[in-house]
Design a protein around this motif. Sequence first.
Motif, PDB file in Angstrom:
ATOM      1  N   ASN A 145       0.892  -1.186   0.127  1.00 17.82           N
ATOM      2  CA  ASN A 145       0.124  -0.154   0.068  1.00 17.82           C
ATOM      3  C   ASN A 145       0.812   1.273  -0.004  1.00 17.82           C
ATOM      4  O   ASN A 145       1.543   1.496   0.876  1.00 17.82           O
ATOM      5  CB  ASN A 145      -0.865  -0.008   1.192  1.00 17.82           C
ATOM      6  N   ARG A 146       0.733   2.076  -1.031  1.00 21.38           N
ATOM      7  CA  ARG A 146       1.560   3.142  -1.160  1.00 21.38           C
ATOM      8  C   ARG A 146       1.207   4.232  -0.534  1.00 21.38           C
ATOM      9  O   ARG A 146       0.332   4.456   0.181  1.00 21.38           O
ATOM     10  CB  ARG A 146       1.741   3.737  -2.619  1.00 21.38           C
ATOM     11  N   GLY A 147       2.215   5.184  -0.145  1.00 23.77           N
ATOM     12  CA  GLY A 147       2.287   6.493   0.443  1.00 23.77           C
ATOM     13  C   GLY A 147       2.808   6.299   1.781  1.00 23.77           C
ATOM     14  O   GLY A 147       3.574   5.493   2.212  1.00 23.77           O
ATOM     15  N   ALA A 148       2.867   7.538   2.437  1.00 27.77           N
ATOM     16  CA  ALA A 148       3.309   7.764   3.768  1.00 27.77           C
ATOM     17  C   ALA A 148       3.194   6.769   4.697  1.00 27.77           C
ATOM     18  O   ALA A 148       3.915   6.428   5.627  1.00 27.77           O
ATOM     19  CB  ALA A 148       3.107   9.284   4.315  1.00 27.77           C
ATOM     20  N   GLY A 149       1.861   6.582   4.891  1.00 26.99           N
ATOM     21  CA  GLY A 149       1.456   5.334   5.913  1.00 26.99           C
ATOM     22  C   GLY A 149       1.497   4.035   5.454  1.00 26.99           C
ATOM     23  O   GLY A 149       1.065   3.218   6.050  1.00 26.99           O
ATOM     24  N   ALA A 150       2.247   3.796   4.412  1.00 30.85           N
ATOM     25  CA  ALA A 150       2.488   2.244   4.135  1.00 30.85           C
ATOM     26  C   ALA A 150       3.080   1.209   5.314  1.00 30.85           C
ATOM     27  O   ALA A 150       3.883   1.590   5.720  1.00 30.85           O
ATOM     28  CB  ALA A 150       3.532   2.216   2.874  1.00 30.85           C
ATOM     29  N   ASP A 151       2.141   0.496   5.317  1.00 32.72           N
ATOM     30  CA  ASP A 151       2.567  -0.384   6.655  1.00 32.72           C
ATOM     31  C   ASP A 151       2.389  -2.189   6.042  1.00 32.72           C
ATOM     32  O   ASP A 151       2.794  -2.884   6.900  1.00 32.72           O
ATOM     33  CB  ASP A 151       1.562  -0.393   7.609  1.00 32.72           C
ATOM     34  N   LEU A 152       2.080  -2.459   4.890  1.00 39.56           N
ATOM     35  CA  LEU A 152       1.638  -3.711   4.485  1.00 39.56           C
ATOM     36  C   LEU A 152       2.794  -3.866   3.335  1.00 39.56           C
ATOM     37  O   LEU A 152       2.781  -3.266   2.305  1.00 39.56           O
ATOM     38  CB  LEU A 152       0.429  -3.885   4.029  1.00 39.56           C
ATOM     39  N   VAL A 153       3.610  -4.790   3.621  1.00 38.74           N
ATOM     40  CA  VAL A 153       4.954  -5.220   2.913  1.00 38.74           C
ATOM     41  C   VAL A 153       4.832  -6.557   2.437  1.00 38.74           C
ATOM     42  O   VAL A 153       4.410  -7.387   2.969  1.00 38.74           O
ATOM     43  CB  VAL A 153       6.132  -4.624   3.271  1.00 38.74           C
ATOM     44  N   GLU A 154       5.560  -6.733   1.184  1.00 39.88           N
ATOM     45  CA  GLU A 154       5.779  -8.200   0.904  1.00 39.88           C
ATOM     46  C   GLU A 154       7.136  -8.347   0.685  1.00 39.88           C
ATOM     47  O   GLU A 154       7.842  -7.631  -0.029  1.00 39.88           O
ATOM     48  CB  GLU A 154       4.902  -8.639  -0.634  1.00 39.88           C
ATOM     49  N   VAL A 155       7.832  -9.451   1.283  1.00 34.57           N
ATOM     50  CA  VAL A 155       9.153  -9.967   0.920  1.00 34.57           C
ATOM     51  C   VAL A 155       9.343 -10.897  -0.108  1.00 34.57           C
ATOM     52  O   VAL A 155       8.711 -12.116   0.245  1.00 34.57           O
ATOM     53  CB  VAL A 155       9.738 -10.138   2.274  1.00 34.57           C
ATOM     54  N   THR A 156       9.916 -10.804  -1.165  1.00 35.07           N
ATOM     55  CA  THR A 156      10.255 -11.983  -2.212  1.00 35.07           C
ATOM     56  C   THR A 156      11.498 -12.460  -2.101  1.00 35.07           C
ATOM     57  O   THR A 156      12.566 -11.758  -2.295  1.00 35.07           O
ATOM     58  CB  THR A 156       9.973 -11.277  -3.510  1.00 35.07           C
ATOM     59  N   ALA A 157      11.984 -13.537  -1.657  1.00 37.05           N
ATOM     60  CA  ALA A 157      12.893 -14.185  -1.627  1.00 37.05           C
ATOM     61  C   ALA A 157      13.316 -15.239  -2.663  1.00 37.05           C
ATOM     62  O   ALA A 157      12.497 -16.052  -2.859  1.00 37.05           O
ATOM     63  CB  ALA A 157      13.242 -14.715  -0.252  1.00 37.05           C
TER      64      ALA A 157
END
Length: 238
Positions: A145-157
């Motif tokens: 989720n883009r923007g200053a408050g982005a808190d959901l991330v995905e890690v691709t390994a």
Amino acid sequence: MTALIGAVLALSGCMQTSTGGGAEARPPVAASVAGGDRLGRARVSSQSGEILILEEDGSVTTMDLDSPGGRDAFAVTEADLEALNQNLDLDFAGLVAPNRPREKTAQQKALEAFAARTQPALPVMAEGTEIAPESFIAVQVVPLNRGAGADLVEVTANLQQGVDADIAFSYATCALAGWARDNGNPYGRHVRTLQAERNGKLLIGSAFLLSDSKPMGLRVMETEETLRECDARGIPTA
């Protein structure tokens, strides 16, 4: 207060039991009424809507419940209530322990039980597990989720094919810890992990929800603690 007493009396008039085709009248209801500067005893007839007031001299005064006098008889003031309390002389001392702690609600107990199931971000490795540095190929962290408050991330390994699933997940988590440190995120809650094989490599996709305070969750990453553990295990954080 008058409205409250009126509601109680109205309910007392409606509480009748049907038997066959008719209605069985309930006995009159006793109540305290205000009369000038005193409280008196009255009996309310639910069938006729009358108030029968027992006077001090033993006589009985009858008035309609819906008349001005009837409404005024049930106009209870704070002074009336105080007088009634003194007459009843109620004393609840000793019935409740003075310093008894409040019991936890069912919701509080459920939350505590769930919090007790929280595990560290990195899986526990079996004794003797060897981690080969060449197993780790590449990794990236991308906000979902883009923007200053982005808190959901995905890690691709990306890892070598055949690497243990716990090691692969640890690689993704360690990479997240390094990214979270650089972006000022102290915590990350694991949401889900997907695993697939592609072009002879193991592909891991893990989603995390970042937060400033420790969240509820079955697997929670504490950034600084995770970084220390990753370093001790020899797992890269970038």
